[in-house]
Design a protein around this motif. Structure first.
Motif, PDB file in Angstrom:
ATOM      1  N   UNK A 257      -1.258  46.577  14.290  1.00 45.95           N
ATOM      2  CA  UNK A 257      -0.453  46.387  13.083  1.00 45.95           C
ATOM      3  C   UNK A 257      -1.278  45.694  12.010  1.00 45.95           C
ATOM      4  N   UNK A 258      -2.004  44.630  12.383  1.00 45.02           N
ATOM      5  CA  UNK A 258      -2.832  43.900  11.427  1.00 45.02           C
ATOM      6  C   UNK A 258      -3.911  44.803  10.824  1.00 45.02           C
ATOM      7  N   UNK A 259      -4.464  45.687  11.644  1.00 44.20           N
ATOM      8  CA  UNK A 259      -5.499  46.603  11.175  1.00 44.20           C
ATOM      9  C   UNK A 259      -4.915  47.639  10.209  1.00 44.20           C
ATOM     10  N   UNK A 260      -3.671  48.073  10.479  1.00 43.68           N
ATOM     11  CA  UNK A 260      -3.035  49.105   9.664  1.00 43.68           C
ATOM     12  C   UNK A 260      -2.496  48.533   8.362  1.00 43.68           C
ATOM     13  N   UNK A 261      -1.754  47.434   8.463  1.00 50.41           N
ATOM     14  CA  UNK A 261      -1.088  46.862   7.292  1.00 50.41           C
ATOM     15  C   UNK A 261      -2.033  45.938   6.539  1.00 50.41           C
TER      16      UNK A 261
ATOM     17  N   UNK B 257       2.013  43.465  23.610  1.00 49.32           N
ATOM     18  CA  UNK B 257       2.242  42.797  22.325  1.00 49.32           C
ATOM     19  C   UNK B 257       0.936  42.449  21.609  1.00 49.32           C
ATOM     20  N   UNK B 258      -0.045  41.972  22.358  1.00 50.46           N
ATOM     21  CA  UNK B 258      -1.318  41.587  21.729  1.00 50.46           C
ATOM     22  C   UNK B 258      -2.004  42.805  21.121  1.00 50.46           C
ATOM     23  N   UNK B 259      -2.027  43.897  21.876  1.00 47.23           N
ATOM     24  CA  UNK B 259      -2.666  45.105  21.376  1.00 47.23           C
ATOM     25  C   UNK B 259      -1.932  45.663  20.164  1.00 47.23           C
ATOM     26  N   UNK B 260      -0.595  45.709  20.249  1.00 46.46           N
ATOM     27  CA  UNK B 260       0.179  46.231  19.135  1.00 46.46           C
ATOM     28  C   UNK B 260       0.020  45.348  17.902  1.00 46.46           C
TER      29      UNK B 260
END
Length: 232
Positions: free
Chosen positions: A85-89, A78-81
């Motif tokens: 997600x934060x980096x992508x969005x 979860x932490x990695x995902x």
């Protein structure tokens, strides 16, 4: 307008689809004040032919039955995902407000995919959880439900109407009561309408239907649900 976009679903191909999300959803509506909410889970599922990159935790017995040999299920970090997600969005035309993880057990995804419970827990649970994570839905003029793995052909322009805007209307086969297709993966409307739309997750028993082949499929049940709740 103030717009909330709920991105709901397993984060499978979201990185490949992100540019399309910007081009077809965000950019055409950049004049609005847009907040993005993401709801996913701490597991992922995919099919063998999609070359999954995560080591499978367990095979999905019923998924293999339904998809004829495909189907793997994964536990994710979860932490990695969340960091990915934060980096992508990230984009100047919207604010990423919240990332919500549903805690799911592997066995909860190993149920009969022909059943209503499969769809109630699966495709309809995340929009419901996402909507209810918004502190004050009524601060928005429009709330949108989409998925992270969509490729849209046309630009979407948000407008306020006294109805639910959804893809569909074209002729469909006998899996649909109305014989017209209704998409279950993209919709938008007022907060009141979208609350009603998302509350299909609370429907524990499927609605009666004359459909014999896959009667509990999500699109058919959604169409019946909208009609019962007088949502245009």
């Amino acid at each position: 307008m103030k717009v909330a976009i709920m991105v709901c679903g397993h984060m499978r191909t979201y990185k490949q689809c992100y540019t399309n999300f910007i081009d077809k959803v965000i950019s055409p509506n950049s004049q609005h004040d847009i907040d993005v909410y993401i709801t996913t889970s701490d597991i992922n599922s995919g099919r063998v032919n999609l070359s999954p990159t995560i080591t499978p935790s367990e095979e999905i017995v019923y998924d293999k039955k339904y998809y004829k040999g495909h189907g793997l299920i994964y536990k994710v970090d979860k932490q990695q995902l969340s960091q990915e997600i934060e980096k992508t969005y990230t984009d100047e035309n919207y604010t990423l407000k919240k990332i919500i993880f549903q805690d799911e057990k592997l066995e909860e995804n190993n149920i009969d995919p022909m059943s209503w419970e499969w769809f109630r827990r699966g495709i309809f649970s995340k929009p419901w959880a996402c909507f209810n994570s918004i502190k004050d839905p009524n601060e928005y003029d429009i709330i949108v439900r989409t998925r992270p793995d969509l490729i849209l052909r046309k630009e979407i322009y948000f407008t306020i109407k006294d109805c639910l805007s959804v893809f569909g209307g074209w002729p469909a086969d006998d899996k649909y009561e109305t014989r017209k297709y209704l998409a279950d993966f993209f919709a938008f409307g007022s907060p009141k309408i979208m609350k009603n739309y998302c509350d299909i997750h609370l429907m524990k028993t499927p609605l009666p239907t004359s459909v014999k082949r896959h009667p509990f499929n999500s699109e058919n049940q959604l169409s019946l649900y909208l009609k019962k709740n007088k949502i245009n």
